[in-house]
Design an enzyme around this catalytic site. Structure first.
Site, PDB file in Angstrom:
ATOM      1  N   THR A 174      18.329 -40.133 -27.157  1.00 25.56           N
ATOM      2  CA  THR A 174      17.941 -40.897 -28.356  1.00 25.56           C
ATOM      3  C   THR A 174      17.295 -39.878 -29.262  1.00 25.56           C
ATOM      4  O   THR A 174      16.819 -38.857 -28.800  1.00 25.56           O
ATOM      5  CB  THR A 174      16.903 -42.012 -28.021  1.00 25.56           C
ATOM      6  OG1 THR A 174      17.570 -43.112 -27.423  1.00 25.56           O
ATOM      7  CG2 THR A 174      16.165 -42.530 -29.234  1.00 25.56           C
ATOM      8  N   ARG A 202      25.412 -54.217 -24.871  1.00 31.46           N
ATOM      9  CA  ARG A 202      23.998 -54.045 -24.519  1.00 31.46           C
ATOM     10  C   ARG A 202      23.238 -53.415 -25.698  1.00 31.46           C
ATOM     11  O   ARG A 202      23.681 -52.457 -26.309  1.00 31.46           O
ATOM     12  CB  ARG A 202      23.889 -53.150 -23.287  1.00 31.46           C
ATOM     13  CG  ARG A 202      22.453 -52.827 -22.855  1.00 31.46           C
ATOM     14  CD  ARG A 202      22.001 -51.487 -23.392  1.00 31.46           C
ATOM     15  NE  ARG A 202      20.728 -51.050 -22.807  1.00 31.46           N
ATOM     16  CZ  ARG A 202      20.060 -49.977 -23.222  1.00 31.46           C
ATOM     17  NH1 ARG A 202      20.518 -49.240 -24.195  1.00 31.46           N
ATOM     18  NH2 ARG A 202      18.920 -49.646 -22.658  1.00 31.46           N
ATOM     19  N   VAL A 203      22.092 -53.986 -26.022  1.00 35.33           N
ATOM     20  CA  VAL A 203      21.238 -53.421 -27.069  1.00 35.33           C
ATOM     21  C   VAL A 203      19.939 -52.967 -26.415  1.00 35.33           C
ATOM     22  O   VAL A 203      19.343 -53.710 -25.631  1.00 35.33           O
ATOM     23  CB  VAL A 203      20.948 -54.472 -28.165  1.00 35.33           C
ATOM     24  CG1 VAL A 203      19.973 -53.926 -29.192  1.00 35.33           C
ATOM     25  CG2 VAL A 203      22.254 -54.899 -28.842  1.00 35.33           C
ATOM     26  N   GLY A 228      15.301 -48.228 -21.949  1.00 35.64           N
ATOM     27  CA  GLY A 228      15.093 -49.211 -23.009  1.00 35.64           C
ATOM     28  C   GLY A 228      14.619 -50.577 -22.563  1.00 35.64           C
ATOM     29  O   GLY A 228      13.759 -51.186 -23.201  1.00 35.64           O
TER      30      GLY A 228
HETATM   31  N1  ASP Z   1      15.907 -45.946 -25.256  1.00 36.23           N
HETATM   32  C1  ASP Z   1      17.323 -45.774 -25.359  1.00 36.23           C
HETATM   33  C2  ASP Z   1      18.017 -47.024 -24.936  1.00 36.23           C
HETATM   34  O1  ASP Z   1      17.597 -47.642 -23.983  1.00 36.23           O
HETATM   35  C3  ASP Z   1      17.858 -44.639 -24.547  1.00 36.23           C
HETATM   36  C4  ASP Z   1      16.977 -43.444 -24.476  1.00 36.23           C
HETATM   37  O2  ASP Z   1      16.088 -43.245 -25.268  1.00 36.23           O
HETATM   38  O3  ASP Z   1      17.189 -42.641 -23.600  1.00 36.23           O
HETATM   39  O4  ASP Z   1      18.998 -47.374 -25.521  1.00 36.23           O
END
Ligand code: ASP
Length: 308
Positions: A174, A202-203, A228
């Site tokens: 991210t 998926r969000v 997340g």
């Molecule tokens: N937080 C992000 C998600 O769950 C992924 C990440 O930051 O590694 O989509």
């Protein structure tokens, strides 16, 4: 202090024992370019909101990071991107989820904020707003990277064998930025491809205001990265702001508490970057590393991956 900027390129980095010097240099260079893009705006007295948007665009354009070009693939071999921006001066926010097409999903999020009465849009209409705003679109070949494709195959094979491990380098990524400008306004922006082999549709926490992205001049701006689902359930970004407001905690204490207690103790591996209106920066993480960088007016730019 007249301005401060912090960025991240994801928590759960490649293990220190496995990274090559070339790759390490490439990560530092990518982070430095993003700091430069954001700082150029702050240096000129520009708003924090523009600085975080520019820094995140630069990170989205780097294939090494999991956002925009180089986003991870879902279980169906597709890329679905989430992004958000928030302005601490007004608490206006914009977000998109599960989109594919705009070169810079963060600019699509900003278009939602600026061109609609809503905070989050998904699907065709999110893309229409982005295209009406004149944002550039790209096709599959632009966003594709072999490394992310290989990571998907590896994950699917492990899943098939019931041996999916928890390697954070494969699961995480991210990008994000937080800034405080010369007028004392803060802003946050975050963008992601999510997690490798995620279910279609998926969000994650990234586009959810208060979970992965949050900004309020009265407390702080936050951009998160990590598992997340846990960040959503612990309302990670807004919780830091709440601790500052209700417990009068300084930003470092509040951010540390959320990352090391709330998240770490509940399978929430990851980290975040936060800045307050006085330009104080916190960048805690509870895993091997977090690609990150920071700069304050009058100080040199710093980029880091592992613990200092
Ligand atoms: N937080 C992000 C998600 O769950 C992924 C990440 O930051 O590694 O989509």
């Amino acid at each position: 202090m007249t301005y401060a900027l912090a960025i991240h390129g994801g928590a759960g980095t490649i293990l220190k024992s496995k990274i090559t010097p070339e790759l390490e240099r490439a990560y530092h260079a990518g982070l430095a370019r993003a700091l430069e893009a954001g700082e150029a705006i702050l240096k000129d007295g520009g708003p924090a909101l523009d600085a975080v948007t520019a820094a995140v665009c630069a990170l989205e354009n780097e294939p090494l990071f999991n956002a925009g070009r180089g986003a991870v693939f879902n279980a169906d071999g597709k890329q679905e991107m989430d992004a958000a921006v928030m302005d601490g001066a007004t608490r206006r926010a914009g977000a998109v989820a599960g989109i594919f097409g705009p070169r810079n999903p963060v600019r699509a999020a900003r278009a939602i904020m600026e061109r609609t009465d809503h905070v989050m849009l998904i699907g065709e209409n999110a893309l229409r707003i982005a295209s009406d705003a004149g944002l550039p679109f790209e096709d599959e070949s632009y966003f594709f990277t072999q490394a992310r494709w290989d990571a998907l195959q590896e994950t699917l094979e492990m899943r098939e064998e019931g041996a999916e491990n928890d390697d954070p380098a494969r699961r995480h990524g991210t990008v994000g930025a937080v800034a405080c400008d010369a007028s004392g306004h803060v802003a946050a922006a975050t963008s992601t491809g999510g997690m490798t082999a995620k279910a279609p549709g998926r969000v994650g926490d990234t586009p959810l205001i208060g979970s992965g992205t949050f900004a309020d001049d009265a407390t702080c701006a936050v951009s998160a990265t990590g598992h997340g689902e846990v960040f959503i359930r612990w309302n990670a970004a807004a919780e830091i702001s709440a601790r500052m407001r209700h417990l009068d905690e300084p930003i470092e204490t509040a951010a540390e508490h959320v990352v090391m207690q709330d998240l770490a103790q509940n399978d929430g591996s990851g980290g975040l970057i936060a800045v307050d209106a006085a330009g104080r920066i916190a960048m805690p993480f509870n895993c091997e590393g977090m690609y990150r960088g920071m700069v304050r007016s009058g100080e040199p730019r710093k980029t880091l991956i592992y613990r200092a």
